[in-house]
Structures are given as structure tokens and as C-alpha cells.
Design a protein around this motif. Structure first.
Motif, mmCIF file in Angstrom:
data_model
loop_
_atom_site.group_PDB
_atom_site.id
_atom_site.type_symbol
_atom_site.label_atom_id
_atom_site.label_comp_id
_atom_site.label_asym_id
_atom_site.label_seq_id
_atom_site.Cartn_x
_atom_site.Cartn_y
_atom_site.Cartn_z
ATOM 1 N N VAL A 135 0.827 -1.217 0.000
ATOM 2 C CA VAL A 135 0.000 0.000 0.000
ATOM 3 C C VAL A 135 0.855 1.258 0.000
ATOM 4 C CG1 VAL A 135 -1.935 -1.143 1.124
ATOM 5 C CG2 VAL A 135 -0.222 -0.007 2.523
ATOM 6 N N LEU A 136 2.043 1.177 0.565
ATOM 7 C CA LEU A 136 2.910 2.342 0.633
ATOM 8 C C LEU A 136 3.459 2.732 -0.734
ATOM 9 C CD1 LEU A 136 4.318 4.347 2.576
ATOM 10 C CD2 LEU A 136 6.181 2.706 2.773
ATOM 11 N N THR A 137 3.623 1.751 -1.622
ATOM 12 C CA THR A 137 4.305 2.015 -2.886
ATOM 13 C C THR A 137 3.388 2.049 -4.102
ATOM 14 O OG1 THR A 137 4.744 -0.366 -3.126
ATOM 15 C CG2 THR A 137 6.434 0.961 -2.048
ATOM 16 N N MET A 138 2.149 1.585 -3.985
ATOM 17 C CA MET A 138 1.305 1.448 -5.167
ATOM 18 C C MET A 138 1.032 2.773 -5.868
ATOM 19 S SD MET A 138 0.595 -1.392 -6.469
ATOM 20 C CE MET A 138 2.233 -1.931 -6.030
ATOM 21 N N ALA A 139 0.917 3.847 -5.103
ATOM 22 C CA ALA A 139 0.644 5.147 -5.731
ATOM 23 C C ALA A 139 1.760 5.534 -6.699
ATOM 24 C CB ALA A 139 0.484 6.229 -4.663
ATOM 25 N N ILE A 140 2.980 5.099 -6.420
ATOM 26 C CA ILE A 140 4.120 5.408 -7.274
ATOM 27 C C ILE A 140 4.339 4.317 -8.315
ATOM 28 C CG2 ILE A 140 6.620 5.772 -7.305
ATOM 29 C CD1 ILE A 140 5.137 8.065 -6.067
ATOM 30 N N VAL A 141 4.238 3.066 -7.891
ATOM 31 C CA VAL A 141 4.622 1.949 -8.755
ATOM 32 C C VAL A 141 3.579 1.680 -9.843
ATOM 33 C CG1 VAL A 141 5.071 -0.544 -8.796
ATOM 34 C CG2 VAL A 141 6.071 0.873 -7.004
ATOM 35 N N GLU A 142 2.285 1.857 -9.524
ATOM 36 C CA GLU A 142 1.251 1.541 -10.511
ATOM 37 C C GLU A 142 1.417 2.313 -11.817
ATOM 38 O OE1 GLU A 142 -3.611 1.543 -11.127
ATOM 39 O OE2 GLU A 142 -2.735 2.384 -9.305
ATOM 40 N N PRO A 143 1.625 3.644 -11.784
ATOM 41 C CA PRO A 143 1.843 4.344 -13.059
ATOM 42 C C PRO A 143 3.077 3.838 -13.806
ATOM 43 C CG PRO A 143 1.399 5.908 -11.292
ATOM 44 C CD PRO A 143 1.608 4.584 -10.648
ATOM 45 N N MET A 144 4.106 3.434 -13.064
ATOM 46 C CA MET A 144 5.332 2.946 -13.696
ATOM 47 C C MET A 144 5.070 1.667 -14.488
ATOM 48 S SD MET A 144 7.910 3.593 -10.480
ATOM 49 C CE MET A 144 9.144 2.472 -11.118
ATOM 50 N N ILE A 145 4.368 0.719 -13.864
ATOM 51 C CA ILE A 145 4.166 -0.566 -14.551
ATOM 52 C C ILE A 145 3.186 -0.426 -15.704
ATOM 53 C CG2 ILE A 145 4.768 -1.915 -12.513
ATOM 54 C CD1 ILE A 145 1.784 -2.425 -12.081
ATOM 55 N N ARG A 146 2.193 0.436 -15.532
ATOM 56 C CA ARG A 146 1.251 0.647 -16.643
ATOM 57 C C ARG A 146 1.961 1.330 -17.807
ATOM 58 N NH1 ARG A 146 -4.027 -0.496 -15.321
ATOM 59 N NH2 ARG A 146 -4.578 -0.512 -13.093
ATOM 60 N N GLN A 147 2.846 2.288 -17.502
ATOM 61 C CA GLN A 147 3.602 2.978 -18.539
ATOM 62 C C GLN A 147 4.517 2.008 -19.284
ATOM 63 O OE1 GLN A 147 3.043 6.264 -18.959
ATOM 64 N NE2 GLN A 147 4.386 6.458 -20.748
ATOM 65 N N ALA A 148 5.055 1.027 -18.564
ATOM 66 C CA ALA A 148 5.962 0.044 -19.172
ATOM 67 C C ALA A 148 5.215 -1.079 -19.875
ATOM 68 C CB ALA A 148 6.879 -0.545 -18.105
ATOM 69 N N GLY A 149 3.873 -1.079 -19.791
ATOM 70 C CA GLY A 149 3.080 -2.100 -20.464
ATOM 71 C C GLY A 149 3.059 -3.442 -19.760
ATOM 72 N N ILE A 150 3.301 -3.452 -18.442
ATOM 73 C CA ILE A 150 3.305 -4.692 -17.661
ATOM 74 C C ILE A 150 1.886 -5.007 -17.214
ATOM 75 C CG2 ILE A 150 4.164 -5.805 -15.551
ATOM 76 C CD1 ILE A 150 6.651 -4.027 -15.778
ATOM 77 N N ASP A 151 1.465 -6.238 -17.409
ATOM 78 C CA ASP A 151 0.123 -6.679 -17.021
ATOM 79 C C ASP A 151 -0.048 -6.554 -15.504
ATOM 80 O OD1 ASP A 151 -2.271 -8.601 -18.197
ATOM 81 O OD2 ASP A 151 -1.824 -8.978 -16.092
ATOM 82 N N VAL A 152 -1.118 -5.886 -15.057
ATOM 83 C CA VAL A 152 -1.294 -5.636 -13.630
ATOM 84 C C VAL A 152 -1.642 -6.919 -12.863
ATOM 85 C CG1 VAL A 152 -1.896 -3.200 -13.860
ATOM 86 C CG2 VAL A 152 -3.701 -4.935 -14.010
ATOM 87 N N ILE A 153 -2.298 -7.891 -13.530
ATOM 88 C CA ILE A 153 -2.577 -9.166 -12.874
ATOM 89 C C ILE A 153 -1.270 -9.915 -12.636
ATOM 90 C CG2 ILE A 153 -3.719 -11.403 -13.105
ATOM 91 C CD1 ILE A 153 -5.690 -9.199 -12.621
ATOM 92 N N TRP A 154 -0.438 -9.989 -13.666
ATOM 93 C CA TRP A 154 0.872 -10.635 -13.526
ATOM 94 C C TRP A 154 1.701 -9.940 -12.444
ATOM 95 C CZ3 TRP A 154 5.862 -8.963 -13.723
ATOM 96 C CH2 TRP A 154 6.863 -9.943 -13.786
ATOM 97 N N PHE A 155 1.666 -8.609 -12.435
ATOM 98 C CA PHE A 155 2.467 -7.867 -11.461
ATOM 99 C C PHE A 155 1.980 -8.138 -10.042
ATOM 100 C CE2 PHE A 155 3.778 -4.122 -9.026
ATOM 101 C CZ PHE A 155 5.135 -4.098 -9.334
ATOM 102 N N GLY A 156 0.679 -8.365 -9.869
ATOM 103 C CA GLY A 156 0.161 -8.696 -8.551
ATOM 104 C C GLY A 156 0.768 -9.981 -8.014
ATOM 105 N N ILE A 157 0.899 -10.995 -8.886
ATOM 106 C CA ILE A 157 1.515 -12.259 -8.464
ATOM 107 C C ILE A 157 3.002 -12.061 -8.214
ATOM 108 C CG2 ILE A 157 1.865 -14.669 -9.093
ATOM 109 C CD1 ILE A 157 -1.074 -13.719 -8.597
ATOM 110 N N PHE A 158 3.650 -11.302 -9.070
ATOM 111 C CA PHE A 158 5.071 -11.005 -8.880
ATOM 112 C C PHE A 158 5.323 -10.337 -7.531
ATOM 113 C CE2 PHE A 158 7.819 -7.232 -8.954
ATOM 114 C CZ PHE A 158 9.073 -7.825 -9.000
ATOM 115 N N ILE A 159 4.517 -9.328 -7.218
ATOM 116 C CA ILE A 159 4.765 -8.577 -5.990
ATOM 117 C C ILE A 159 4.496 -9.431 -4.754
ATOM 118 C CG2 ILE A 159 2.491 -7.531 -5.542
ATOM 119 C CD1 ILE A 159 3.920 -4.891 -5.058
#
Length: 436
Positions: free
Chosen positions: A344-368
Motif C-alpha cells: 500500500v505504501l508504494t502502489m501510488a508510485i509503482v502503478e503508473p510505472m508498470i502501466r507505462q511500461a506495459g506490464i500486465d497488472v494481474i501478472w504484477f500482482g503475483i510477482f509482488i
């Protein structure tokens, strides 16, 4: 320039509050308040009330306390003991013997709990005395248990995936389904490690146990049926689209209460203890999420997330390089914060980064979740280490050392997810297509 100043100020206030032993949720609210006062003309109090109420009243978030309560019911009744009794006859035949009950027990309990700590405490209180009595090496008992307990964060229902889904406004059901295959693969890696130990350290093997007749093994398996039935009902109802995550959680609570009552282990004492335990944990997580919602709003006014996304776009980093950097970042962050706080501390920053890089948010959820799992067994704040210390009276340093091979396997799991991203995305996509 404003963004750089805002970043430095946010970090300073955050670490100042956390260093002063302020609760994580209150620390996030404090940082957000400072940001609102300095960078906007909007009244901070009004913004805080609106944002916190909107975040706390989310229907999706209702699944969180229900899944926590279901795990608490199983933890405080005899269902968990029956689960271990049903597993052990089948595990003893595998290379590595009853050490596999740590992995299989944590995998099965994780499918009805969602909490790493509850999984560790439940399986540990049953397996540690039994394995010690049979002569298994102490470092293998503790190390495999420490690693396997983190499966509670991966295998649905996962509290971390609920928090992640709420933070980025993504489907909890999709995230749950995505976590099934990676969770089973990670459990398989842990079991492979036990098999490798069995053949590499022959001198450390305990004395062979007496073989059990097949029909007796089958009779002992009847103790597994209630928990397996509960797993099938909870996960199956989401998989086939019969229930949302919140509805499945409610069904799970009712099912756990019925099973506990049918075996005679549901007393007023265990019922009230499970309810209060779930209330305390849910309130702690809810406060963190409230603070994170307010912090996200405050950061939005500073323009920091947008500026960071533009900067990532300017650097033109490949998704692989970005994932490698985030892996290192979360491992370091996990040494000082628990998993849910890290998300929760990092999502405000990290979410725009991964979306900008074209990373699937479902995949990123499992990764994180895999990366956050490492935080549970890495000092100085690894929560599972403290739970195990209380159960075994070993030093934190010793417990952390026994868990090193399991952390290495989690790093390998990250590599597997990067090489085969379909491991996390195939099942949710298949379910979606089958419903259309």
C-alpha cells in the motif's frame, strides 16, 4: 523541481514517524496531511474524511475480514489438527518423509486462510513436535516451515492480493485465480528442495517409519475431507463465476462454522476468540489502507506519480530491467516493513510505472506477492521469524539462516514468472473466455 522537493519531504516525514514507532497507518495519514497542507489549497481535513470513507466503505474490501475470520475459526478449532492427521500417512512415503507435511499442510491451510502468520502458527504447532520426536534435523524443520508458511500470501484467498486489488481497483477474483498455479509451482519447488536434501544428506535422515497398510491410510484420509471440501467450495465458486470474492468469503465463514460445530470443537470461547482475532487483524489492515488512500490523493496533487511515469518513459527502460529494479527495491523495503505495508505504501508510485511500461497488472500482482513473501523471512522485520522464535525459542539469526534456501527458491520463482508470464495470466484468461 517541486516533485523532487515533495519526494524528499514525504520520505523524511515518513521515516521520522515510522522511526518514532508510530503505527504504519497513522504514519501514512501524517505524511499525506503534510503534503496536503504544503502543496494544495484544498482543506486537508475535508479531503481526509472523504478519501478515507470512500476507501473504507468499498464492497470489495468486505472480503478481507471474512477471509481472516475463516482462517481464525480453523486455527482455533480441531479442524487444523485433523488436516495434519490426514496428510501425514501419504507424505511419509515421499523422499524426505514427513518434512513434506510442512509444505502440504501450509499449502492446504493457505487455501482457507490467506494469512501467512496464521498458516505458520497452525501448521507449526502440529508439525514441529512431531518432526522433532521422529529425529528430523532442526534446521530443516524450521527452514521448510518458515518458507512454506509464506504460501498463505500467494494461494487464494490471499490477504495481500486483496489489498493489492483494492489499491489498484482490480478484480479480486481474477487475482485469486491467477495465484493458484504460481502458488502450486512454488510449493513444488519447496518439496523439490526436501527431496534434494534427502539424497544429498543421507546421514541426517531419521530412522524409517513403519509402513502403514493402504486401507488404514485411506481411513486416515477422512480427516482431510472437511478442509478439502471447504477449499473446493470457496475457490470453485469463484472459478466458475458462481460467487464474487466477497460472497465466497461469506460462504467460507459459514462452512468453517458448520464444520467446526459438526466435530464438536466450536465452543463459545473459540468462537469469540476467532471473532476478536479477526477484528484486530482487519482493523490493523483497514487503517493502513485508509492511510494509503489519503497518501495517494496527496501525491496526486503534487504531480509526483505523473512525473515519475514520464521519467520512466523518458529512460525507455525495458520491462525486464524495470522488474529487476523493483525486485531489488521490494526485497530491501521488506527488510523494514511487513508485506501489506510495502504494497500500500508504494502502489501510488509503482502503478503508473508498470502501466507505462506495459506490464500486465494481474501478472504484477503475483510477482509482488512472491517478492513480498521474502519479506516474511528476512531480518530484521520478517514477521514469520518472530512467530517461529516464539514457537521454538531459537535466535532470530538462526531461524533466518535456516530460511535462506527457501528465499533462494522464491528468487527462482520470480525468474520463472518472468520467463513464463503465462503461469500467472493463463488461468484468469481461460476462465474469462469460458464465461463469454
Amino acid at each position: 523541481m517541486t516533485e523532487i522537493y515533495a519526494t524528499g519531504l514525504f520520505l523524511f516525514v515518513l521515516f521520522f514517524l515510522l522511526g518514532g514507532s508510530v503505527w504504519v497507518g497513522l504514519a501514512l495519514i501524517g505524511v499525506a496531511w503534510v503534503g496536503m497542507e504544503l502543496f494544495t489549497t484544498r482543506p486537508a481535513g475535508d479531503a481526509m474524511i472523504t478519501t478515507i470513507w470512500t476507501g473504507a466503505s468499498s464492497w470489495t474490501l468486505t472480503a478481507l475480514p471474512l477471509f481472516i475470520w475463516m482462517g481464525e475459526i480453523l486455527y482455533r478449532t480441531r479442524l487444523s489438527e485433523d488436516m495434519f492427521r490426514g496428510l501425514s500417512p501419504w507424505m511419509r512415503r515421499l523422499p524426505g518423509g514427513l518434512l513434506h507435511t510442512n509444505i502440504a499442510g501450509c499449502t492446504l491451510f493457505a487455501a482457507v486462510s490467506g494469512s501467512s502468520a496464521a498458516t505458520l502458527a497452525t501448521v507449526g504447532k502440529m508439525s514441529i513436535p512431531e518432526l522433532r520426536q521422529r529425529g528430523y534435523p532442526e534446521y530443516m524443520i524450521i527452514g521448510t516451515l518458515a518458507g512454506a508458511a509464506t504460501l498463505g500470501l500467494m494461494i487464494p484467498p490471499s490477504l495481500t492480493l486483496i489489498v493489492y486489488g483494492v489499491s489498484i481497483n482490480e478484480s479480486i477474483t481474477k487475482l485469486f485465480i491467477a495465484g493458484v498455479l504460481p502458488g502450486l509451482v512454488l510449493a513444488g519447488l519447496f518439496m523439490t528442495y526436501i527431496v534434494a536434501w534427502h539424497y544429498a544428506r543421507r546421514s541426517e535422515r531419521p530412522a524409517p517409519v513403519e509402513s502403514m497398510p493402504f486401507m488404514k491410510m485411506v481411513r486416515e484420509s477422512r480427516f482431510l475431507f472437511p478442509v478439502i471440501l471447504l477449499v473446493i467450495v470457496v475457490i470453485g465458486s469463484m472459478y466458475f463465476g458462481w460467487a464474487t470474492a466477497t460472497e465466497a468469503a461469506a460462504v467460507g465463514v459459514v462452512g468453517a462454522l458448520i464444520l467446526a460445530a459438526s466435530q464438536g470443537s466450536l465452543t463459545w470461547s473459540s468462537f469469540s476468540a476467532s471473532l476478536m482475532g479477526a477484528t484486530r487483524t482487519s482493523a490493523m489492515i483497514a487503517l493502513i489502507l485508509m492511510g494509503a488512500s489519503f497518501l495517494s490523493l496527496s501525491m496526486g496533487f503534487t504531480g509526483l506519480p505523473r512525473a515519475l511515469a514520464n521519467y520512466i518513459d523518458f529512460l525507455d527502460l525495458s520491462p525486464l530491467v524495470l522488474i529487476a529494479a523493483l525486485t531489488l527495491f521490494y526485497i530491501i523495503l521488506g527488510m523494514f516493513l511487513d508485506g501489506i505495508s510495502s504494497v500500500v505504501l508504494t502502489m501510488a508510485i509503482v502503478e503508473p510505472m508498470i502501466r507505462q511500461a506495459g506490464i500486465d497488472v494481474i501478472w504484477f500482482g503475483i510477482f509482488i506477492v512472491v517478492v513480498v513473501e521474502m519479506a516474511q523471512v528476512t531480518p530484521p522485520i520478517g514477521f514469520n521469524l518472530f512467530v517461529l522464535q516464539g514457537m521454538t525459542n531459537h535466535e532470530i539469526s538462526y531461524i533466518a539462516k535456516t530460511a535462506v534456501p527457501m528465499v533462494a527458491l522464491m528468487v527462482l520463482m520470480v525468474v520463472i514468472l518472468v520467463v513464463w508470464p503465462e503461469l500467472a495470466t493463463w488461468l484468469p484468461e481461460t476462465v474469462r473466455q469460458s464465461r463469454n
